[in-house]
Design a protein around this motif. Structure first.
Motif, PDB file in Angstrom:
ATOM      1  N   CYS A 134      -3.430   4.137   5.524  1.00 15.34           N
ATOM      2  CA  CYS A 134      -4.476   3.351   4.879  1.00 15.34           C
ATOM      3  C   CYS A 134      -4.233   1.877   5.163  1.00 15.34           C
ATOM      4  CB  CYS A 134      -4.543   3.603   3.387  1.00 15.34           C
ATOM      5  SG  CYS A 134      -3.126   3.060   2.433  1.00 15.34           S
ATOM      6  N   ILE A 165      -9.661  -7.597  -2.859  1.00 18.63           N
ATOM      7  CA  ILE A 165      -9.709  -6.582  -1.801  1.00 18.63           C
ATOM      8  C   ILE A 165     -11.058  -6.669  -1.093  1.00 18.63           C
ATOM      9  CG2 ILE A 165      -9.574  -4.129  -1.263  1.00 18.63           C
ATOM     10  CD1 ILE A 165      -7.859  -3.788  -3.784  1.00 18.63           C
ATOM     11  N   LEU A 202       0.858  -1.170   0.000  1.00 24.35           N
ATOM     12  CA  LEU A 202       0.000   0.000   0.000  1.00 24.35           C
ATOM     13  C   LEU A 202       0.901   1.229   0.000  1.00 24.35           C
ATOM     14  CD1 LEU A 202      -1.847  -2.309   1.206  1.00 24.35           C
ATOM     15  CD2 LEU A 202      -3.049  -0.484   2.419  1.00 24.35           C
ATOM     16  N   ALA A 248      -5.824  -2.277   4.093  1.00 23.94           N
ATOM     17  CA  ALA A 248      -6.681  -3.061   3.217  1.00 23.94           C
ATOM     18  C   ALA A 248      -6.680  -4.503   3.688  1.00 23.94           C
ATOM     19  CB  ALA A 248      -6.205  -2.972   1.768  1.00 23.94           C
ATOM     20  N   ARG A 307     -13.096   5.388  -4.162  1.00 20.56           N
ATOM     21  CA  ARG A 307     -12.086   4.602  -4.863  1.00 20.56           C
ATOM     22  C   ARG A 307     -12.272   4.801  -6.353  1.00 20.56           C
ATOM     23  NH1 ARG A 307     -14.330  -1.545  -3.663  1.00 20.56           N
ATOM     24  NH2 ARG A 307     -16.035  -1.505  -5.176  1.00 20.56           N
ATOM     25  N   MET A 354     -11.272  -1.626   2.673  1.00 20.45           N
ATOM     26  CA  MET A 354     -10.175  -0.680   2.790  1.00 20.45           C
ATOM     27  C   MET A 354     -10.549   0.364   3.821  1.00 20.45           C
ATOM     28  SD  MET A 354      -9.427  -0.185  -1.295  1.00 20.45           S
ATOM     29  CE  MET A 354      -7.856   0.650  -1.107  1.00 20.45           C
ATOM     30  N   VAL A 382      -3.259   0.217  -3.761  1.00 18.68           N
ATOM     31  CA  VAL A 382      -3.086  -1.149  -3.265  1.00 18.68           C
ATOM     32  C   VAL A 382      -2.668  -2.038  -4.424  1.00 18.68           C
ATOM     33  CG1 VAL A 382      -4.163  -3.089  -2.075  1.00 18.68           C
ATOM     34  CG2 VAL A 382      -4.915  -0.753  -1.593  1.00 18.68           C
TER      35      VAL A 382
END
Length: 123
Positions: free
Chosen positions: A95, A31, A4, A97, A71, A34, A24
């Motif tokens: 951040c 994913i 990330l 994920a 996103r 997040m 990412v």
């Protein structure tokens, strides 16, 4: 290896705005969620905002109405638009994920973190 990479922090005056981004290195389908967290000096890391795998945003009460999480169409770049910033928003922003990865013989969900980006709001 999932990575990330964050960008967009900096110094801004109270009432100003900043936009953070987090890329990412994973496929959208892998994913599972997040989020953005922040940690101010001397304080514990706190959750700020999140995106479900379906793209539904959620916010902490402290930032609701001021911050917007989104996103891109590819699904692996998350942004945090921060408006009307206040000195109490000063922190390192991270951040994270939840990503499904292969751990032979299974696939498991693991949590990954970015390196953090400093946001400083001057009064």
């Amino acid at each position: 290896q999932v990575q990330l990479v964050e960008s967009g922090g900096g110094l801004v005056q109270a009432g100003g705005a900043l936009r953070l981004s987090c890329v990412v290195s994973a496929k959208l389908l892998d994913i599972k969620g997040m989020g953005w967290y922040r940690q101010a000096p001397g304080k514990q890391r706190e959750w700020v905002a999140g995106l479900s795998s379906g793209g539904t945003p959620t916010y902490s009460d402290v930032v609701k109405g001021r911050f917007t999480v989104s996103r891109d169409s590819a699904g692996n770049t998350m942004s945090l638009q921060m408006n009307n910033l206040q000195p109490e928003d000063t922190a390192i922003y991270y951040c994270n994920a939840d990503v499904m990865v292969s751990r032979i013989p299974r696939r498991v969900t693991e949590t990954y973190w970015g390196q953090g980006t400093q946001v400083t709001v001057a009064s």
